[in-house]
Scaffold this active site. Structure first.
Site, mmCIF file in Angstrom:
data_model
loop_
_atom_site.group_PDB
_atom_site.id
_atom_site.type_symbol
_atom_site.label_atom_id
_atom_site.label_comp_id
_atom_site.label_asym_id
_atom_site.label_seq_id
_atom_site.Cartn_x
_atom_site.Cartn_y
_atom_site.Cartn_z
ATOM 1 N N GLY A 182 -25.655 29.684 -21.942
ATOM 2 C CA GLY A 182 -25.354 30.619 -22.782
ATOM 3 C C GLY A 182 -24.679 31.809 -22.236
ATOM 4 N N ASP A 227 -30.918 22.362 -26.408
ATOM 5 C CA ASP A 227 -31.227 23.960 -26.820
ATOM 6 C C ASP A 227 -29.976 24.343 -27.616
ATOM 7 O OD1 ASP A 227 -28.880 23.840 -25.211
ATOM 8 O OD2 ASP A 227 -29.506 25.576 -23.798
ATOM 9 N N ASP A 286 -25.084 16.738 -20.599
ATOM 10 C CA ASP A 286 -25.532 17.842 -21.425
ATOM 11 C C ASP A 286 -26.312 17.141 -22.558
ATOM 12 O OD1 ASP A 286 -23.417 16.971 -23.267
ATOM 13 O OD2 ASP A 286 -22.196 18.785 -22.742
ATOM 14 N N SER A 287 -26.624 18.142 -23.414
ATOM 15 C CA SER A 287 -27.680 17.506 -24.461
ATOM 16 C C SER A 287 -26.707 17.403 -25.646
ATOM 17 C CB SER A 287 -28.652 18.437 -24.778
ATOM 18 O OG SER A 287 -28.055 19.673 -25.389
ATOM 19 N N GLY A 288 -25.506 17.642 -25.808
ATOM 20 C CA GLY A 288 -24.806 17.597 -27.071
ATOM 21 C C GLY A 288 -24.748 18.903 -27.927
ATOM 22 N N GLY A 289 -25.970 19.773 -27.805
ATOM 23 C CA GLY A 289 -25.867 20.849 -28.593
ATOM 24 C C GLY A 289 -24.956 22.026 -28.661
ATOM 25 N N TYR A 290 -24.375 22.057 -27.409
ATOM 26 C CA TYR A 290 -23.228 23.228 -27.278
ATOM 27 C C TYR A 290 -21.850 22.498 -28.004
ATOM 28 C CZ TYR A 290 -19.575 26.138 -25.155
ATOM 29 O OH TYR A 290 -18.692 27.217 -25.021
ATOM 30 N N ASP A 301 -20.103 23.387 -13.687
ATOM 31 C CA ASP A 301 -19.274 22.431 -14.216
ATOM 32 C C ASP A 301 -18.377 23.345 -15.324
ATOM 33 O OD1 ASP A 301 -21.197 22.915 -16.719
ATOM 34 O OD2 ASP A 301 -19.510 21.885 -17.748
ATOM 35 N N CYS A 336 -5.213 17.274 -0.639
ATOM 36 C CA CYS A 336 -4.844 16.333 -1.772
ATOM 37 C C CYS A 336 -3.307 15.582 -1.767
ATOM 38 C CB CYS A 336 -5.004 17.165 -3.130
ATOM 39 S SG CYS A 336 -4.824 16.084 -4.671
#
Lengths: 375, 375
Positions: B219, B147, B93-97, B269, B309
Site C-alpha cells: 500500500g 489483501d 503476488d496475490s492478484g489483489g492489486y 519489485d 552489461c
C-alpha cells in the site's frame, strides 16, 4: 579494411551451384540468405544472435537509412557496420524499391526520382549518383544500382520503357561508384524486364556490356506467381556469367529459394523469416506452423526439435502464450528460430549441392513442408 | 525440489541488513531486486539474460497468469518455472492489486473480490483461498496473502476498515496455504494501514500473531510521496521480526530502494527498469538518461561505461535511433541494461552494508543521479 571482391564456384549439381564470395569483411558462403536489417537492425534480434545463426551477410535498406538516421550521420558515427554492431559484410539496396512502395508523391524523370519521406513529408531526390553516394556513406560491401522495379502487371511497352530507364541509371550508377567507392566494395547490376523473356535477355546483355562483378534479378515476386518467376529466373541466369554471383531480390519462401537455387541463383533476401516471426509464424524442419493456432495452447513439445537454434528449444505452448499476449519475447524467439531455419536451409542446400544430391534434398524439404499446419 | 525456507542476516549497518534467503530453488541474496515477469516473461528479455544480470528471483503476477494462460494450464504444463524457462525462485503476488487497478466491475465482499477480466469480460471470483490455490498451481516459491491495497488518499476510518478485511483474509490465506502448499514454499503477510502509523503497527502486530516466515509492506508508492513512504516503512519494519525477510512491494526508483534498505527492507519489485527500458529511459551509473533526447543523436559513447552489461556497450546514438524508430532492439537493449543496473545497485548495496559504509554508498549514488539528464 582492404582486399578485393571475388567469387568462386566450388561445386555444381545441375544448374545449382555452391561457392564463396570473398570480401574484405569476410567470406559469404553461397547459396546465401541475407536477413533484412531494414533500419540498421534485423528486427527483434541481437546482432550476435544474427551472427550465431550462421548468417554471413545481412541486407540494409538505403531508403530507410537515408531518411533515419541519415547516411551522413551514419558516416560520422563510423559507418553502418560499427553503428549496428555487425562486422561481417552488408549488402544495401539502392532505395528505389521502397521509394515506390512507401514514399508519397513520387515523380520519376530521367534524372531520378523525387519523393516525399513517409516519416516527415520532406521532399527528397534520389538519383543514381545519390543512391551510390548514400551506399558509400553507409559503407556497404555490396551495393546495388538504382533501378525502377517494373510493376506487375505491366505491358511489354511499359516494361521496355522501364527497362531502358533502369539501363541508363545502371550506367550512371557504375560511373558514380567508380569515383566514390572504397577498395573491395562491389556494385551489382539488376536484371529487369517484367515477365517478358526477350526483355530479360536484353537487360542481362545490356548490364554485362556495362560490366559488374555480380548481378541481381529484380522485379520478381511481385504477384506474377511462382511459375512465371522461375521462368524469368531461368531466362536471366542463362544469360549471366558463370563466374559471377547472382542474387534474386526479395525472395522468398523456402520453396521459392530452393527452386531458384536449382535455376542458378546464389543469394537471397526476404523479410519473411523476420516479419512472420514477429507474428508467430514459424519455419521449422517439420513445416510452417502458425503458433497462434489453438492446437498449440498445451503443446509441450519444442518449437523445432531438429533445429540447432536455442530459441527452437522453447515449448510451443509457451510461444503460443507469448504471441497471443503480444509479448516481445514471442517475437524475439520465433524470429530467432526462423532466421536460424533459413540459414540451416541454405547450409543444407550447399551441402547437398556439393554432394550431388540437391534434387533429393529439395524433395525432402517439400515433403516436410506438406506437413506444416499451413502447408 | 525439497528443502526448507530460511533467512539469515549476515551483516548490519545501522538498520540496513544484508543476508540470504534460502529456498529449495536457490539462494536469494538480500537486499534483492526482483524483475517483474508479469505474463510469464520479463518483458523484452530472454530468461537467460535475466539470470545473467544477477537476478536471484523474479516476480510473477497472479492476476495476469490466472487470466492468461490460466493457472490450471500452467500446472498441466509443469508449473511456471518450467513454462517460462526460469529455474530460480519466483515470488507471486496475490492478484489483489491488479484486480483493483486493471479489472472492471470490481465488487469486494468479506468473501473475496468479484471482477470482470480486462481481457474478455469473464466474471471471476478471487478469494483468499483461490489466490493461494492459483499460486500453488503456478508453483511459486514465495507466495503472498490476498489483501486489499488501501488506496491513497484514504481516511483513517477507511484505512482501518480495509486493514481489518485484509487481516481476516491473511488468516484465511494462511489456512489455505497450510493445506495446499508444497515443501519449502513460503507465504508472506502484508502490512497495510495507509499513512497511519498506529494502523501500520496494528497491522504488523496482527500478522505476527498469525505468523508468517516473511512480511511485506504494502500500500505504499501509491501517491503518498517519498517522505511519508519512508515514515511508514520505518514504523512497519520497527515492528517486524529481525530474523525474517521484509519486502517493500512495488518500489521503486534507485533512491526509493536505497532509502528503504536504510530502514530495514530486504526485497523489492518494480516495473520501472523494464517499463522505462521499453520507452528508452535508461538507468546508468552516470544517472538516468532519456535516450529519446536529441542530445544523443550523435553521441558515440557507450550507454554506460561502468556497467558490466553487454547491452550497455551499445552507443547512445544507436540506441537513440532504435528508440526513435520504435525498433524492438531498442527496448531489448535498454531493458537489459536497466535490469542489470538494478542488480548491480543491489550487489553494491550488499557489499557496502557488509563493509559498514552504506551511508557513503547512498550518498555516492545520489550524486551520480543528480547528473543524469532527468535528475
Amino acid at each position: 579494411m582492404s582486399g578485393s571482391f571475388s567469387y568462386q564456384v566450388k561445386a555444381r549439381d545441375g544448374r545449382a551451384r555452391t561457392g564463396a564470395i570473398t570480401t574484405p569483411r569476410g567470406v559469404i558462403r553461397t547459396p546465401a540468405f541475407m536477413p533484412v536489417g531494414t533500419g540498421a537492425t534485423v528486427k527483434a534480434m541481437f546482432p550476435e544472435d544474427v551472427a550465431a545463426t550462421g548468417a554471413d551477410i545481412i541486407l540494409g535498406n538505403t531508403y530507410h537509412l537515408m531518411l533515419r538516421p541519415g547516411a551522413e550521420r551514419v558516416a560520422r558515427l563510423g559507418g553502418l557496420h560499427k553503428f549496428m554492431h555487425w562486422e561481417k559484410p552488408i549488402l544495401t539496396d539502392s532505395g528505389g524499391y521502397q521509394v515506390m512502395s512507401l514514399a508519397k508523391l513520387r515523380k520519376i524523370t530521367d534524372a531520378g526520382v523525387t519523393f516525399q519521406s513517409h516519416l516527415d513529408g520532406a521532399t527528397i531526390e534520389l538519383t543514381p549518383e545519390r543512391a551510390i553516394e548514400v551506399q558509400c556513406l553507409l559503407g556497404s560491401d555490396i551495393q546495388m544500382v538504382l533501378d525502377e522495379c517494373t510493376p506487375f502487371p505491366a505491358t511489354r511497352e511499359e516494361a521496355k520503357r522501364s527497362l531502358d530507364l533502369s539501363m541508363r541509371w545502371a550506367e550512371r550508377s557504375k560511373t558514380a561508384f567508380g569515383t566514390m567507392s572504397a577498395d573491395g566494395q562491389a556494385l551489382f547490376g539488376i536484371v529487369q524486364g517484367g515477365v517478358y523473356p526477350d526483355l530479360r535477355e536484353a537487360s542481362a546483355r545490356g548490364l554485362i556490356d556495362i560490366g559488374f562483378p555480380g548481378y541481381a534479378v529484380g522485379g520478381l515476386a511481385v504477384g506474377e506467381g511462382q511459375e512465371a518467376m522461375f521462368d524469368m529466373v531461368e531466362v536471366s541466369t542463362a544469360m549471366l556469367p558463370e563466374d559471377q554471383p547472382r542474387y534474386l531480390m526479395g525472395v522468398g519462401t523456402p520453396a521459392d529459394m530452393l527452386g531458384a537455387v536449382a535455376r542458378g541463383i546464389d543469394m537471397f533476401d526476404c523479410v519473411m523469416p523476420t516479419r512472420s516471426g514477429r507474428h508467430g509464424q514459424a519455419f521449422t524442419w517439420g513445416g510452417k506452423l502458425n503458433l497462434r493456432n489453438a492446437c498449440y495452447a498445451e503443446d509441450a513439445s519444442p518449437l523445432d526439435p531438429e533445429s540447432q537454434c536455442p530459441a527452437a528449444r522453447y515449448e510451443r505452448a509457451y510461444l503460443h502464450h507469448l504471441i497471443k499476449s503480444g509479448e516481445m519475447l514471442g517475437s524475439m524467439l520465433v524470429t530467432y528460430a526462423n532466421v536460424q531455419f533459413y540459414q540451416e536451409l541454405m547450409a543444407k542446400a550447399r551441402e547437398a549441392i556439393a554432394e550431388s544430391r540437391y534434387a533429393a534434398f529439395v524433395e525432402d524439404v517439400q515433403q516436410r513442408y506438406a506437413k506444416g499446419d499451413e502447408a
